[in-house]
Design a protein around this motif. Structure first.
Motif, PDB file in Angstrom:
ATOM      1  N   ALA A  67       0.809  -1.224   0.000  1.00  0.00           N
ATOM      2  CA  ALA A  67       0.000   0.000   0.000  1.00  0.00           C
ATOM      3  C   ALA A  67       0.842   1.274   0.000  1.00  0.00           C
ATOM      4  O   ALA A  67       0.537   2.217  -0.708  1.00  0.00           O
ATOM      5  N   ASN A  68       1.918   1.328   0.780  1.00  0.00           N
ATOM      6  CA  ASN A  68       2.759   2.530   0.883  1.00  0.00           C
ATOM      7  C   ASN A  68       4.025   2.407   0.041  1.00  0.00           C
ATOM      8  O   ASN A  68       5.108   2.718   0.494  1.00  0.00           O
ATOM      9  N   GLY A  69       3.919   1.950  -1.196  1.00  0.00           N
ATOM     10  CA  GLY A  69       5.102   1.734  -2.023  1.00  0.00           C
ATOM     11  C   GLY A  69       5.554   0.299  -1.890  1.00  0.00           C
ATOM     12  O   GLY A  69       4.914  -0.508  -1.227  1.00  0.00           O
ATOM     13  N   ASP A  70       6.650  -0.030  -2.510  1.00  0.00           N
ATOM     14  CA  ASP A  70       7.130  -1.403  -2.424  1.00  0.00           C
ATOM     15  C   ASP A  70       7.840  -1.652  -1.095  1.00  0.00           C
ATOM     16  O   ASP A  70       8.056  -0.745  -0.294  1.00  0.00           O
ATOM     17  N   ARG A  71       8.172  -2.892  -0.856  1.00  0.00           N
ATOM     18  CA  ARG A  71       8.785  -3.292   0.413  1.00  0.00           C
ATOM     19  C   ARG A  71      10.105  -2.565   0.660  1.00  0.00           C
ATOM     20  O   ARG A  71      10.413  -2.175   1.781  1.00  0.00           O
ATOM     21  N   VAL A  72      10.888  -2.387  -0.407  1.00  0.00           N
ATOM     22  CA  VAL A  72      12.174  -1.701  -0.244  1.00  0.00           C
ATOM     23  C   VAL A  72      11.954  -0.264   0.210  1.00  0.00           C
ATOM     24  O   VAL A  72      12.658   0.230   1.095  1.00  0.00           O
ATOM     25  N   ALA A  73      10.982   0.412  -0.368  1.00  0.00           N
ATOM     26  CA  ALA A  73      10.688   1.793   0.038  1.00  0.00           C
ATOM     27  C   ALA A  73      10.295   1.850   1.512  1.00  0.00           C
ATOM     28  O   ALA A  73      10.712   2.767   2.238  1.00  0.00           O
ATOM     29  N   ARG A  74       9.537   0.873   1.960  1.00  0.00           N
ATOM     30  CA  ARG A  74       9.136   0.845   3.388  1.00  0.00           C
ATOM     31  C   ARG A  74      10.341   0.609   4.290  1.00  0.00           C
ATOM     32  O   ARG A  74      10.451   1.205   5.354  1.00  0.00           O
ATOM     33  N   ILE A  75      11.247  -0.247   3.857  1.00  0.00           N
ATOM     34  CA  ILE A  75      12.462  -0.500   4.640  1.00  0.00           C
ATOM     35  C   ILE A  75      13.313   0.765   4.699  1.00  0.00           C
ATOM     36  O   ILE A  75      13.809   1.144   5.767  1.00  0.00           O
ATOM     37  N   GLN A  76      13.463   1.414   3.551  1.00  0.00           N
ATOM     38  CA  GLN A  76      14.229   2.664   3.520  1.00  0.00           C
ATOM     39  C   GLN A  76      13.603   3.716   4.435  1.00  0.00           C
ATOM     40  O   GLN A  76      14.308   4.432   5.149  1.00  0.00           O
ATOM     41  N   GLU A  77      12.300   3.824   4.395  1.00  0.00           N
ATOM     42  CA  GLU A  77      11.587   4.794   5.236  1.00  0.00           C
ATOM     43  C   GLU A  77      11.880   4.527   6.715  1.00  0.00           C
ATOM     44  O   GLU A  77      12.156   5.455   7.486  1.00  0.00           O
ATOM     45  N   ALA A  78      11.855   3.265   7.100  1.00  0.00           N
ATOM     46  CA  ALA A  78      12.134   2.910   8.499  1.00  0.00           C
ATOM     47  C   ALA A  78      13.574   3.254   8.867  1.00  0.00           C
ATOM     48  O   ALA A  78      13.838   3.778   9.958  1.00  0.00           O
ATOM     49  N   TRP A  79      14.530   2.970   7.970  1.00  0.00           N
ATOM     50  CA  TRP A  79      15.929   3.302   8.256  1.00  0.00           C
ATOM     51  C   TRP A  79      16.151   4.811   8.316  1.00  0.00           C
ATOM     52  O   TRP A  79      16.935   5.295   9.130  1.00  0.00           O
ATOM     53  N   ARG A  80      15.460   5.543   7.458  1.00  0.00           N
ATOM     54  CA  ARG A  80      15.595   7.009   7.508  1.00  0.00           C
ATOM     55  C   ARG A  80      15.101   7.541   8.846  1.00  0.00           C
ATOM     56  O   ARG A  80      15.667   8.489   9.390  1.00  0.00           O
ATOM     57  N   ARG A  81      14.054   6.936   9.357  1.00  0.00           N
ATOM     58  CA  ARG A  81      13.518   7.331  10.654  1.00  0.00           C
ATOM     59  C   ARG A  81      14.497   6.956  11.778  1.00  0.00           C
ATOM     60  O   ARG A  81      14.777   7.764  12.660  1.00  0.00           O
ATOM     61  N   GLU A  82      15.028   5.749  11.711  1.00  0.00           N
ATOM     62  CA  GLU A  82      15.879   5.237  12.777  1.00  0.00           C
ATOM     63  C   GLU A  82      17.318   5.715  12.683  1.00  0.00           C
ATOM     64  O   GLU A  82      17.989   5.849  13.698  1.00  0.00           O
ATOM     65  N   ARG A  83      17.791   5.926  11.453  1.00  0.00           N
ATOM     66  CA  ARG A  83      19.186   6.352  11.245  1.00  0.00           C
ATOM     67  C   ARG A  83      19.233   7.512  10.250  1.00  0.00           C
ATOM     68  O   ARG A  83      19.754   7.366   9.147  1.00  0.00           O
ATOM     69  N   PRO A  84      18.728   8.678  10.646  1.00  0.00           N
ATOM     70  CA  PRO A  84      18.720   9.821   9.723  1.00  0.00           C
ATOM     71  C   PRO A  84      20.133  10.286   9.354  1.00  0.00           C
ATOM     72  O   PRO A  84      20.291  11.041   8.393  1.00  0.00           O
ATOM     73  N   ASP A  85      21.118   9.814  10.082  1.00  0.00           N
ATOM     74  CA  ASP A  85      22.503  10.184   9.791  1.00  0.00           C
ATOM     75  C   ASP A  85      23.090   9.420   8.604  1.00  0.00           C
ATOM     76  O   ASP A  85      24.168   9.763   8.122  1.00  0.00           O
ATOM     77  N   LEU A  86      22.393   8.387   8.113  1.00  0.00           N
ATOM     78  CA  LEU A  86      22.887   7.570   7.001  1.00  0.00           C
ATOM     79  C   LEU A  86      22.078   7.811   5.735  1.00  0.00           C
ATOM     80  O   LEU A  86      20.870   7.970   5.780  1.00  0.00           O
ATOM     81  N   ASP A  87      22.765   7.806   4.606  1.00  0.00           N
ATOM     82  CA  ASP A  87      22.104   7.899   3.311  1.00  0.00           C
ATOM     83  C   ASP A  87      21.747   6.485   2.881  1.00  0.00           C
ATOM     84  O   ASP A  87      22.633   5.683   2.547  1.00  0.00           O
ATOM     85  N   VAL A  88      20.474   6.156   2.885  1.00  0.00           N
ATOM     86  CA  VAL A  88      20.038   4.802   2.525  1.00  0.00           C
ATOM     87  C   VAL A  88      19.589   4.714   1.063  1.00  0.00           C
ATOM     88  O   VAL A  88      19.018   3.710   0.649  1.00  0.00           O
ATOM     89  N   ALA A  89      19.879   5.744   0.272  1.00  0.00           N
ATOM     90  CA  ALA A  89      19.487   5.730  -1.144  1.00  0.00           C
ATOM     91  C   ALA A  89      20.030   4.510  -1.898  1.00  0.00           C
ATOM     92  O   ALA A  89      19.297   3.929  -2.706  1.00  0.00           O
ATOM     93  N   PRO A  90      21.297   4.089  -1.675  1.00  0.00           N
ATOM     94  CA  PRO A  90      21.787   2.913  -2.426  1.00  0.00           C
ATOM     95  C   PRO A  90      20.929   1.664  -2.199  1.00  0.00           C
ATOM     96  O   PRO A  90      20.830   0.806  -3.078  1.00  0.00           O
ATOM     97  N   GLN A  91      20.298   1.587  -1.054  1.00  0.00           N
ATOM     98  CA  GLN A  91      19.441   0.444  -0.748  1.00  0.00           C
ATOM     99  C   GLN A  91      18.273   0.354  -1.730  1.00  0.00           C
ATOM    100  O   GLN A  91      17.777  -0.734  -2.002  1.00  0.00           O
ATOM    101  N   GLY A  92      17.873   1.483  -2.292  1.00  0.00           N
ATOM    102  CA  GLY A  92      16.796   1.479  -3.269  1.00  0.00           C
ATOM    103  C   GLY A  92      17.164   0.689  -4.515  1.00  0.00           C
ATOM    104  O   GLY A  92      16.337  -0.015  -5.095  1.00  0.00           O
TER     105      GLY A  92
END
Length: 166
Positions: A3-28
């Motif tokens: 519903a909120n994008g694909d699974r990878v987008a949801r994982i990235q969103e969670a990491w951005r929330r938990e680790r805003p100091d890291l760039d999680v773009a490569p994970q996409g």
């Protein structure tokens, strides 16, 4: 698609929330490639299984078939062409010999040298399986437009070359 994008987008969103100091773009890119590879491998392996083959056995038969007549190679050459260890190759060859799809024999010019060759049944099996394999791969890539396939192949070729030449 979730519903909120694909699974990878949801994982990235969670990491951005938990680790805003890291760039999680490569994970996409990496995450989606990893998940897509798993889906594609499942589709390919299912086809091989319909022919009584595992992924490794299909690879050996295909390597022998594309070598051209008389469809043979030394075990070390097979390992090199399939990028597996000689120990793994021995196990694959053993299974194919037991299935009657390949034979081990002495090389014609040097009786001390061993070769692995397709049997007539091996040629039949790989020709049938490869024909279906190409139709299956076409079905899988047809989900993309022609332009996207061409662009993706060029991108993946450059990226893979970088890793393989390193």
């Amino acid at each position: 698609m979730e519903a909120n994008g694909d699974r990878v987008a949801r994982i990235q969103e969670a990491w951005r929330r938990e680790r805003p100091d890291l760039d999680v773009a490569p994970q996409g890119v990496i995450g989606r490639l990893h998940r897509l590879a798993a889906h594609l491998t499942g589709e390919l392996v299912a086809l091989y299984a319909r022919h009584g083959l595992g992924e490794g056995e299909f690879d050996v038969l295909a390597t022998l078939r594309r070598a051209g007549a008389p469809y043979e190679r030394a075990p070390g050459e097979l390992a090199e062409h399939t990028m597996v260890t000689t120990g793994a190759m021995t196990k694959r060859i053993d299974r194919l010999v037991a299935a009657g799809l390949v034979e081990r024999r002495a090389a014609e010019r040097d009786g001390r040298r061993r070769i692995v060759a397709l049997t007539p049944e091996g040629v039949r099996v790989i020709d049938t399986a490869f024909t279906e394999h190409m139709a299956n791969e076409r079905r899988l890539v047809e989900q993309l437009s022609t332009e996207d396939r061409v662009a993706l192949e060029a991108i993946l070729t450059r990226w893979l070359r970088f890793h393989e030449e390193s």
